[in-house]
Write a protein that holds these residues in place. Structure first.
Motif, PDB file in Angstrom:
ATOM      1  N   ASN A  50       0.849  -1.182   0.000  1.00 10.96           N
ATOM      2  CA  ASN A  50       0.000   0.000   0.000  1.00 10.96           C
ATOM      3  C   ASN A  50       0.890   1.240   0.000  1.00 10.96           C
ATOM      4  O   ASN A  50       1.733   1.406   0.886  1.00 10.96           O
ATOM      5  CB  ASN A  50      -0.879  -0.038   1.262  1.00 10.96           C
ATOM      6  N   PRO A  51       0.727   2.146  -0.999  1.00 14.38           N
ATOM      7  CA  PRO A  51       1.597   3.319  -1.073  1.00 14.38           C
ATOM      8  C   PRO A  51       1.578   4.144   0.206  1.00 14.38           C
ATOM      9  O   PRO A  51       2.601   4.721   0.603  1.00 14.38           O
ATOM     10  CB  PRO A  51       1.023   4.108  -2.257  1.00 14.38           C
ATOM     11  N   ARG A  52       0.428   4.200   0.874  1.00 13.71           N
ATOM     12  CA  ARG A  52       0.332   5.008   2.087  1.00 13.71           C
ATOM     13  C   ARG A  52       1.150   4.384   3.222  1.00 13.71           C
ATOM     14  O   ARG A  52       1.715   5.101   4.062  1.00 13.71           O
ATOM     15  CB  ARG A  52      -1.129   5.177   2.493  1.00 13.71           C
ATOM     16  N   THR A  53       1.215   3.070   3.249  1.00 19.43           N
ATOM     17  CA  THR A  53       2.040   2.402   4.253  1.00 19.43           C
ATOM     18  C   THR A  53       3.512   2.684   3.984  1.00 19.43           C
ATOM     19  O   THR A  53       4.286   2.975   4.902  1.00 19.43           O
ATOM     20  CB  THR A  53       1.786   0.885   4.249  1.00 19.43           C
ATOM     21  N   PHE A  54       3.877   2.620   2.719  1.00 18.65           N
ATOM     22  CA  PHE A  54       5.257   2.927   2.329  1.00 18.65           C
ATOM     23  C   PHE A  54       5.616   4.368   2.691  1.00 18.65           C
ATOM     24  O   PHE A  54       6.685   4.640   3.244  1.00 18.65           O
ATOM     25  CB  PHE A  54       5.420   2.695   0.824  1.00 18.65           C
ATOM     26  N   GLU A  55       4.714   5.286   2.386  1.00 22.52           N
ATOM     27  CA  GLU A  55       4.968   6.695   2.679  1.00 22.52           C
ATOM     28  C   GLU A  55       5.086   6.935   4.182  1.00 22.52           C
ATOM     29  O   GLU A  55       5.818   7.826   4.623  1.00 22.52           O
ATOM     30  CB  GLU A  55       3.860   7.560   2.084  1.00 22.52           C
ATOM     31  N   ALA A  56       4.389   6.142   4.985  1.00 22.37           N
ATOM     32  CA  ALA A  56       4.491   6.284   6.436  1.00 22.37           C
ATOM     33  C   ALA A  56       5.911   5.970   6.918  1.00 22.37           C
ATOM     34  O   ALA A  56       6.425   6.622   7.839  1.00 22.37           O
ATOM     35  CB  ALA A  56       3.479   5.374   7.133  1.00 22.37           C
TER      36      ALA A  56
END
Length: 333
Positions: free
Chosen positions: A3-9
Motif C-alpha cells: 500500500n503506497p500510504r504504508t510505504f509513505e508512512a
C-alpha cells in the motif's frame, strides 16, 4: 505491491523534521497495515531506528503495544549487533596495528566510530569497509587471512577471473578485494583499494581520503576515519554512483540518505560550497542536483543549515550554460 500510504508512512517516520500531524493520519487510517509497515522498513534497512523516530515525531502512543514490543526488541537486537561489530572493529585495528598498517574506516563503520547516531544501533551496519594504502594492500589481506578471514570460493573465483590472483605486484584497479568472512564474526570485511573503481575516484580518491583522514580516540584506540568533508562527499558520490534515486520511485537506500543531514551538520558552509564546486568541476552538477531533490522529496531535508538548494540550483544553471556554450563553440568550429 505494498500500500503506497504504508510505504509513505515509513518515509515520513525517517524525516528529519517533526511531522506529527501528517504521520498520525497515516498510522490511524483504517487501511493502515502495521505488518506491511514493519516489512517495508525492514526491506529499506531502517527498522532499528523506528522506535527513536516514532518517539521523535510524537506518535509512539499510536503504535499498538505488540508492535511496540516488536520494534523495541528489534532495536535492542540491533544495539547488541552494533556492540559486537564495534568489538570486531577493535580487533581488526589491533591486528593490523601489529603489522604497522593503519586502516581508514569508511561508510557505516566510520559512522559508528564517529558516533554519528546517538544510539549506534539505529544505523544498521552490514559490512565493515576500510581502505589501506596501496603499498600495504597485499600485506593487509595476508594478515587478515592469517587471522582466519577468507573470501567465499565463488567470490574469490569471480575476482581472479576479472583481476587475476592478488600479488605484491598486482595492479590495484578494483574497488575492493572479495568480501572476507571469519567464523564467529558478525560482519564481512571489505578491504578497499579504491572507493568506487570508476570515474568517481577522480572526485574522491582513496589516496586523498587517507591523506586527510582524522584520528579519533575510540574505546581506548586511535582509529582513522575520513575527515568530515570526505565523509559527506563519499555519501553523495555513493548515492550518485548508482543513481538510486533515478532508477526507482522509492528511496532504495534510505539508510544512507538518512546519514546525509547528520554528516552535513559537521561541515561548514564554506566546506559545503567547496564540495559542490569540486563536483561541478568534474562534470557531475546534474547528479548532485538530483540527489538534493531526492533528499527533499523523501526526507524533508530542507531544514538543513546549509544553503543546499540555492547553491546547487545556481551551479546546475551554470553547468547547463557552460554545456550550451561548448556546444555552440563546437558547432561554430
Amino acid at each position: 505491491m505494498p500500500n503506497p500510504r504504508t510505504f509513505e508512512a515509513v518515509v515520513l517516520a525517517m524525516q528529519g523534521v517533526p511531522v506529527t500531524q501528517k504521520l498520525s493520519k497515516y498510522l490511524m487510517a483504517s487501511t493502515f497495515s502495521w505488518a506491511k509497515f514493519i516489512e517495508i522498513s525492514s526491506a529499506l534497512f531502517v527498522i532499528p531506528a523506528l522506535p527513536d523516530r516514532l518517539i521523535f515525531h510524537g506518535v509512539w502512543h499510536l503504535v499498538p503495544l505488540e508492535v511496540q514490543d516488536c520494534l523495541t526488541a528489534i532495536a535492542e537486537l540491533s544495539r547488541l549487533r552494533s556492540e559486537h561489530q564495534a568489538n570486531q572493529v577493535k580487533k581488526i585495528v589491533r591486528l593490523l596495528s601489529g603489522a604497522n598498517i593503519q586502516p581508514v574506516f569508511t561508510k557505516g563503520a566510520s559512522n559508528l566510530i564517529s558516533k554519528l547516531y546517538p544510539n549506534p544501533g539505529d544505523r544498521l551496519l552490514v559490512d565493515i569497509d576500510f581502505i589501506v594504502s596501496t603499498d600495504r594492500f597485499y600485506e593487509c589481506v595476508q594478515v587478515l587471512e592469517a587471522d582466519g578471514y577468507h573470501p567465499t570460493a565463488r567470490g574469490l573465483l569471480n575476482f581472479e577471473k576479472e583481476f587475476g590472483r592478488l600479488s605484491p605486484h598486482s595492479n590495484l584497479n578494483f574497488r575492493h578485494y572479495p568480501r572476507l568472512y571469519k567464523s564467529g564474526s558478525y560482519s564481512g570485511i571489505e578491504v578497499h583499494a579504491t572507493l568506487f573503481g570508476n570515474a568517481f575516484d577522480k572526485i574522491l580518491s582513496a589516496e586523498a581520503v587517507i591523506d586527510h583522514a582524522s584520528i579519533h580516540t575510540w574505546r581506548d584506540l586511535q582509529i582513522a576515519i575520513p575527515c568530515a568533508r570526505d565523509q559527506l562527499l563519499h555519501n553523495i558520490l555513493h548515492m550518485c554512483e548508482g543513481e538510486y534515486f533515478l532508477l526507482s520511485a522509492e528511496p532504495a537506500s534510505l539508510r544512507q540518505a538518512a546519514d546525509f543531514p547528520l554528516l552535513a551538520a559537521r561541515v561548514s558552509a564554506e566546506e559545503w560550497q567547496d564540495i559542490v564546486e569540486h563536483i561541478r568541476r568534474q562534470g557531475y552538477a546534474r547528479h548532485l542536483s538530483l540527489y538534493m531533490a531526492y533528499l527533499e522529496v523523501w526526507l524533508a531535508h530542507t531544514s538543513s543549515p546549509l544553503p543546499i538548494r540555492g547553491i546547487v540550483d545556481r551551479l546546475w544553471k551554470k553547468a547547463r550554460s557552460e554545456e550550451h556554450t561548448s556546444e555552440l563553440q563546437s558547432h561554430h568550429d
